[in-house]
Scaffold this motif. Structure first.
Motif, PDB file in Angstrom:
ATOM      1  N   PHE A  43      23.616  -7.410  -8.209  1.00  0.00           N
ATOM      2  CA  PHE A  43      24.163  -5.682  -8.725  1.00  0.00           C
ATOM      3  C   PHE A  43      25.706  -5.530  -8.591  1.00  0.00           C
ATOM      4  CE2 PHE A  43      19.297  -4.410  -8.420  1.00  0.00           C
ATOM      5  CZ  PHE A  43      18.657  -5.532  -9.871  1.00  0.00           C
ATOM      6  N   THR A  44      25.906  -5.586  -7.288  1.00  0.00           N
ATOM      7  CA  THR A  44      26.999  -4.859  -7.160  1.00  0.00           C
ATOM      8  C   THR A  44      28.310  -5.700  -7.927  1.00  0.00           C
ATOM      9  OG1 THR A  44      27.699  -6.388  -4.670  1.00  0.00           O
ATOM     10  CG2 THR A  44      27.179  -4.235  -4.360  1.00  0.00           C
ATOM     11  N   PRO A  45      28.285  -7.101  -8.042  1.00  0.00           N
ATOM     12  CA  PRO A  45      29.226  -7.457  -9.459  1.00  0.00           C
ATOM     13  C   PRO A  45      29.055  -6.663 -10.684  1.00  0.00           C
ATOM     14  CG  PRO A  45      27.913  -9.311  -8.944  1.00  0.00           C
ATOM     15  CD  PRO A  45      27.908  -7.975  -7.952  1.00  0.00           C
ATOM     16  N   LEU A  46      27.314  -6.403 -10.617  1.00  0.00           N
ATOM     17  CA  LEU A  46      27.645  -5.757 -12.540  1.00  0.00           C
ATOM     18  C   LEU A  46      28.014  -4.224 -11.742  1.00  0.00           C
ATOM     19  CD1 LEU A  46      24.020  -7.233 -13.035  1.00  0.00           C
ATOM     20  CD2 LEU A  46      26.405  -7.142 -14.538  1.00  0.00           C
ATOM     21  N   ASP A  47      27.371  -3.825 -10.655  1.00  0.00           N
ATOM     22  CA  ASP A  47      27.823  -2.118 -10.502  1.00  0.00           C
ATOM     23  C   ASP A  47      29.499  -2.134 -10.649  1.00  0.00           C
ATOM     24  OD1 ASP A  47      25.772  -1.223 -10.322  1.00  0.00           O
ATOM     25  OD2 ASP A  47      25.409  -1.327  -8.523  1.00  0.00           O
ATOM     26  N   ALA A  48      30.356  -2.614 -10.561  1.00  0.00           N
ATOM     27  CA  ALA A  48      31.648  -2.868 -10.146  1.00  0.00           C
ATOM     28  C   ALA A  48      32.224  -3.374 -11.546  1.00  0.00           C
ATOM     29  CB  ALA A  48      31.814  -3.780  -8.929  1.00  0.00           C
ATOM     30  N   THR A  49      31.469  -4.063 -12.241  1.00  0.00           N
ATOM     31  CA  THR A  49      32.512  -4.652 -13.606  1.00  0.00           C
ATOM     32  C   THR A  49      31.853  -2.831 -14.624  1.00  0.00           C
ATOM     33  OG1 THR A  49      32.252  -6.920 -13.564  1.00  0.00           O
ATOM     34  CG2 THR A  49      32.069  -5.670 -15.641  1.00  0.00           C
ATOM     35  N   ARG A  50      31.068  -2.514 -14.571  1.00  0.00           N
ATOM     36  CA  ARG A  50      30.730  -0.991 -14.960  1.00  0.00           C
ATOM     37  C   ARG A  50      31.751   0.055 -14.994  1.00  0.00           C
ATOM     38  NH1 ARG A  50      28.232   0.160 -19.657  1.00  0.00           N
ATOM     39  NH2 ARG A  50      30.289   0.403 -20.185  1.00  0.00           N
ATOM     40  N   GLU A  51      32.060   0.063 -13.241  1.00  0.00           N
ATOM     41  CA  GLU A  51      32.993   1.209 -13.338  1.00  0.00           C
ATOM     42  C   GLU A  51      34.435   0.898 -13.504  1.00  0.00           C
ATOM     43  OE1 GLU A  51      34.681   1.911  -8.606  1.00  0.00           O
ATOM     44  OE2 GLU A  51      33.250   0.801  -8.911  1.00  0.00           O
TER      45      GLU A  51
ATOM     46  N   TYR B 272      26.734 -15.219 -16.220  1.00  0.00           N
ATOM     47  CA  TYR B 272      25.788 -14.829 -17.775  1.00  0.00           C
ATOM     48  C   TYR B 272      25.951 -13.108 -17.577  1.00  0.00           C
ATOM     49  CZ  TYR B 272      23.313 -14.146 -21.009  1.00  0.00           C
ATOM     50  OH  TYR B 272      22.222 -12.664 -22.398  1.00  0.00           O
ATOM     51  N   VAL B 273      25.880 -12.795 -17.125  1.00  0.00           N
ATOM     52  CA  VAL B 273      25.773 -11.387 -16.486  1.00  0.00           C
ATOM     53  C   VAL B 273      26.550 -10.496 -17.023  1.00  0.00           C
ATOM     54  CG1 VAL B 273      23.085 -11.778 -15.715  1.00  0.00           C
ATOM     55  CG2 VAL B 273      25.799 -11.220 -14.249  1.00  0.00           C
ATOM     56  N   VAL B 274      27.890 -10.727 -15.851  1.00  0.00           N
ATOM     57  CA  VAL B 274      28.971 -10.494 -15.979  1.00  0.00           C
ATOM     58  C   VAL B 274      30.372 -10.524 -17.276  1.00  0.00           C
ATOM     59  CG1 VAL B 274      31.788 -10.036 -15.222  1.00  0.00           C
ATOM     60  CG2 VAL B 274      29.632 -10.461 -13.435  1.00  0.00           C
ATOM     61  N   ALA B 275      30.150 -11.602 -17.953  1.00  0.00           N
ATOM     62  CA  ALA B 275      30.474 -11.082 -20.004  1.00  0.00           C
ATOM     63  C   ALA B 275      29.673 -10.781 -20.411  1.00  0.00           C
ATOM     64  CB  ALA B 275      30.309 -13.490 -19.863  1.00  0.00           C
ATOM     65  N   ARG B 276      28.349 -10.715 -20.460  1.00  0.00           N
ATOM     66  CA  ARG B 276      27.627 -10.303 -21.022  1.00  0.00           C
ATOM     67  C   ARG B 276      27.794  -8.248 -21.012  1.00  0.00           C
ATOM     68  NH1 ARG B 276      25.793 -10.971 -26.238  1.00  0.00           N
ATOM     69  NH2 ARG B 276      24.816  -9.509 -26.835  1.00  0.00           N
ATOM     70  N   LEU B 277      27.754  -7.983 -19.660  1.00  0.00           N
ATOM     71  CA  LEU B 277      28.606  -6.282 -19.713  1.00  0.00           C
ATOM     72  C   LEU B 277      29.675  -6.537 -20.375  1.00  0.00           C
ATOM     73  CD1 LEU B 277      27.319  -4.074 -18.491  1.00  0.00           C
ATOM     74  CD2 LEU B 277      27.991  -4.633 -16.002  1.00  0.00           C
ATOM     75  N   LEU B 278      30.588  -7.327 -20.146  1.00  0.00           N
ATOM     76  CA  LEU B 278      31.977  -7.229 -20.737  1.00  0.00           C
ATOM     77  C   LEU B 278      31.639  -6.930 -22.462  1.00  0.00           C
ATOM     78  CD1 LEU B 278      33.861  -8.253 -18.447  1.00  0.00           C
ATOM     79  CD2 LEU B 278      34.398  -6.337 -18.620  1.00  0.00           C
ATOM     80  N   LEU B 279      30.936  -8.223 -22.565  1.00  0.00           N
ATOM     81  CA  LEU B 279      31.093  -8.055 -23.996  1.00  0.00           C
ATOM     82  C   LEU B 279      30.432  -7.339 -24.759  1.00  0.00           C
ATOM     83  CD1 LEU B 279      31.821  -9.885 -26.419  1.00  0.00           C
ATOM     84  CD2 LEU B 279      29.859 -11.075 -26.180  1.00  0.00           C
ATOM     85  N   ALA B 280      28.778  -6.858 -24.391  1.00  0.00           N
ATOM     86  CA  ALA B 280      28.900  -5.785 -25.283  1.00  0.00           C
ATOM     87  C   ALA B 280      28.118  -4.005 -24.804  1.00  0.00           C
ATOM     88  CB  ALA B 280      26.928  -5.941 -25.065  1.00  0.00           C
ATOM     89  N   GLY B 281      28.599  -4.240 -23.277  1.00  0.00           N
ATOM     90  CA  GLY B 281      28.445  -3.116 -22.805  1.00  0.00           C
ATOM     91  C   GLY B 281      27.473  -2.605 -22.025  1.00  0.00           C
ATOM     92  N   LYS B 282      26.639  -3.573 -22.245  1.00  0.00           N
ATOM     93  CA  LYS B 282      25.705  -3.339 -21.455  1.00  0.00           C
ATOM     94  C   LYS B 282      24.429  -4.612 -21.445  1.00  0.00           C
ATOM     95  CE  LYS B 282      22.686  -2.996 -26.010  1.00  0.00           C
ATOM     96  NZ  LYS B 282      22.075  -3.397 -25.583  1.00  0.00           N
ATOM     97  N   LEU B 283      23.733  -4.134 -20.066  1.00  0.00           N
ATOM     98  CA  LEU B 283      22.901  -5.689 -20.078  1.00  0.00           C
ATOM     99  C   LEU B 283      21.723  -4.853 -20.828  1.00  0.00           C
ATOM    100  CD1 LEU B 283      23.586  -8.439 -19.263  1.00  0.00           C
ATOM    101  CD2 LEU B 283      22.888  -7.637 -16.527  1.00  0.00           C
ATOM    102  N   GLY B 284      20.723  -4.851 -21.210  1.00  0.00           N
ATOM    103  CA  GLY B 284      19.499  -5.087 -21.449  1.00  0.00           C
ATOM    104  C   GLY B 284      18.199  -6.027 -20.972  1.00  0.00           C
ATOM    105  N   ILE B 285      17.118  -6.059 -21.631  1.00  0.00           N
ATOM    106  CA  ILE B 285      15.870  -6.637 -21.785  1.00  0.00           C
ATOM    107  C   ILE B 285      16.386  -7.468 -22.476  1.00  0.00           C
ATOM    108  CG2 ILE B 285      13.227  -7.287 -21.934  1.00  0.00           C
ATOM    109  CD1 ILE B 285      14.337  -5.975 -19.501  1.00  0.00           C
ATOM    110  N   GLU B 286      16.869  -7.312 -23.866  1.00  0.00           N
ATOM    111  CA  GLU B 286      16.927  -8.373 -25.204  1.00  0.00           C
ATOM    112  C   GLU B 286      18.506  -9.205 -24.137  1.00  0.00           C
ATOM    113  OE1 GLU B 286      19.777  -4.980 -25.238  1.00  0.00           O
ATOM    114  OE2 GLU B 286      17.394  -5.268 -24.826  1.00  0.00           O
ATOM    115  N   ASP B 287      18.461  -9.061 -23.904  1.00  0.00           N
ATOM    116  CA  ASP B 287      19.626 -10.043 -23.030  1.00  0.00           C
ATOM    117  C   ASP B 287      19.895 -11.124 -22.448  1.00  0.00           C
ATOM    118  OD1 ASP B 287      22.461  -8.644 -24.569  1.00  0.00           O
ATOM    119  OD2 ASP B 287      21.439  -7.002 -22.885  1.00  0.00           O
TER     120      ASP B 287
END
Length: 476
Positions: free
Chosen positions: A292-300, A344-359
């Protein structure tokens, strides 16, 4: 009919035995059930229920959910009044097994930093299955769920990081927490409740070897078996079977044999503090909480700088060492592994701007753009960060651009931690995002049902979790 624990003198609670952390913990559970529940705890309890329904609805339509429903039926055959997410009603044991597994499929059920487990799935699940099968008041349901959180989180924190590296604490401490939840729901006397915890402890297991052997699809069996074993322990204690008394601290108890290295004072320290349900984390991302913290930092960084993908030269992720012991998948080979792959989760967040159930459920793991971005991500561990674990979850994400600029964000706490909580409104938004199959009528019914726990005036009323709250057909 289940009954509340009656007021019993402390000498009976302790059964004239030497004071141990275990019997102090049992006495604490009994005192909690005899006191008014604070408004703070009531609000947090409503959030815990909403989180549990969100997780169950989110997982109910997954392919693996039908597998878990079938396993539950095979282990506990027979229809019944207890609703099951996405399926027909079963007896309490079968429904609890199925719902525990289904609510864990998406990895969005609540978590805890210090205990390193998912407390809601082992605390709420057995109680609601029992409440659907037999008469329980709202206060009895609340007391039982609070007891499940109290025991699982205190024991998980005591077992510590060395234990959590080898064992899934949701399956070990969680089994004892489920025994506490079921035992309080049944109205066991303090002595019998202690036996239930001891029996549950002897059945606690959950090896992380399944991650090493690419068996991620079976991870939801950990809470399912924890709930099954916890309920069975309470039934056994009620029938008069004895359990280990020093199940945590004895020479052959959980702490000694399962690699405990946390503070044993967590078992019976700070008993006047708010109930432990107030310390759980509600998860902001549909993946392993270690990420979660890498995703939160990436989102920031994305929110602050809005970098274009073709401007990014590299992404450096520095994280505490324990994270990759649990979520160390280099690149997922199948959907079940997406929750455990940091790259995967960081790449997907950067690519799509979100990370959802479908991902996580239907990812295109070979998409050229995704793979190209993933190759620019470096993941490394930090022993300095590890020293702050499990109290914190430190991670630093650094984006380096092709023109030489660098942006960095350090996160040590996660969105949804007690220090950065969700509001009731934002939890409802989260529910609809994580459970897209839920319609408006079901959402309103679930929210209203959960909100009732904030009202002490309803405590004496029968608390019946109706099938429509589970997306299931009524039992006939």
């Amino acid at each position: 009919m289940f009954h509340s624990i009656k007021h019993i003198p402390m000498n009976e609670i302790m059964n004239n035995a030497a004071i141990t952390p275990e019997n102090s913990l049992v006495a604490h559970l009994c005192r909690l059930s005899q006191r008014p529940i604070s408004s703070q705890t009531r609000e947090r309890l409503a959030q815990a229920f909403l989180d549990w329904f969100t997780a169950g609805w989110s997982g109910a339509g997954a392919t693996s959910a039908e597998t878990y429903r079938r396993v539950a039926w095979d282990c506990h055959p027979g229809a019944g009044a207890a609703p099951v997410f996405g399926g027909a009603g079963m007896n309490a044991n079968g429904a609890a097994f199925a719902n525990a597994a289904i609510a864990h499929i998406r990895e969005i059920d609540d978590a805890h930093r210090a205990a390193m487990l998912h407390p809601g799935v082992v605390s709420v699940t057995p109680v609601l299955a029992m409440a659907a099968s037999r008469g329980m008041t709202q206060r009895q349901v609340a007391d039982a769920v609070i007891a499940g959180y109290e025991v699982s989180l205190r024991l998980g924190e005591a077992l510590g990081t060395r234990h959590a590296a080898g064992f899934h604490a949701t399956a070990t401490a969680g089994a004892v927490g489920a025994a506490a939840a079921a035992g309080v729901a049944m109205g066991l006397t303090p002595a019998l409740l202690h036996h239930a915890l001891g029996i549950g402890a002897t059945q606690a297991a959950g090896l992380w070897q399944l991650v090493d052997d690419d068996a991620h699809e079976s991870k939801s069996l950990h809470p399912a078996f924890a709930v099954r074993n916890g309920m069975a322990a309470a039934y056994a204690a009620r029938a008069g079977l004895p359990g280990a008394q020093r199940f945590a601290t004895g020479s052959r108890g959980l702490y000694r044999l399962l690699g405990g290295d946390g503070p044993l004072g967590a078992l019976d320290g700070g008993l006047e503090a708010p109930a432990r349900v107030n310390t759980a984390t509600i998860k902001a991302w549909p993946c392993c909480a270690q990420l979660f913290t890498p995703l939160d930092a990436t989102r920031e960084l994305m929110d602050l700088h809005a970098p274009a993908l073709d401007e990014i030269e590299s992404v450096d992720v520095e994280i505490f060492t324990h994270a990759l012991k649990i979520a160390g998948v280099e690149w997922p080979a199948k959907p079940a592994e997406t929750c455990f792959s940091l790259r995967y989760v960081v790449a997907r967040l950067l690519l799509a701007g979100k990370l959802g159930i479908e991902d996580m459920e239907s990812p295109d793991l070979h998409a050229p753009g995704l793979l190209a971005l993933a190759r620019r991500i470096t993941v490394r561990t930090s022993e300095v960060f590890q020293q702050e674990f499990p109290r914190l979850r430190p991670c630093r994400v650094t984006l380096t651009l092709k023109d030489g600029r660098q942006w960095s964000a350090l996160r040590k706490l996660r969105k949804g931690d007690p220090e950065d909580p969700y509001t009731w409104a934002s939890l409802q938004t989260r529910m609809r995002a994580f459970a897209p199959a839920m319609d408006d009528a079901a959402a309103r019914a679930i929210v209203a049902w959960c909100e009732r726990f904030t009202d002490a005036g309803r405590d004496a009323r029968v608390c019946l979790p109706a099938p429509e709250l589970f997306g299931a057909a009524p039992h006939s």
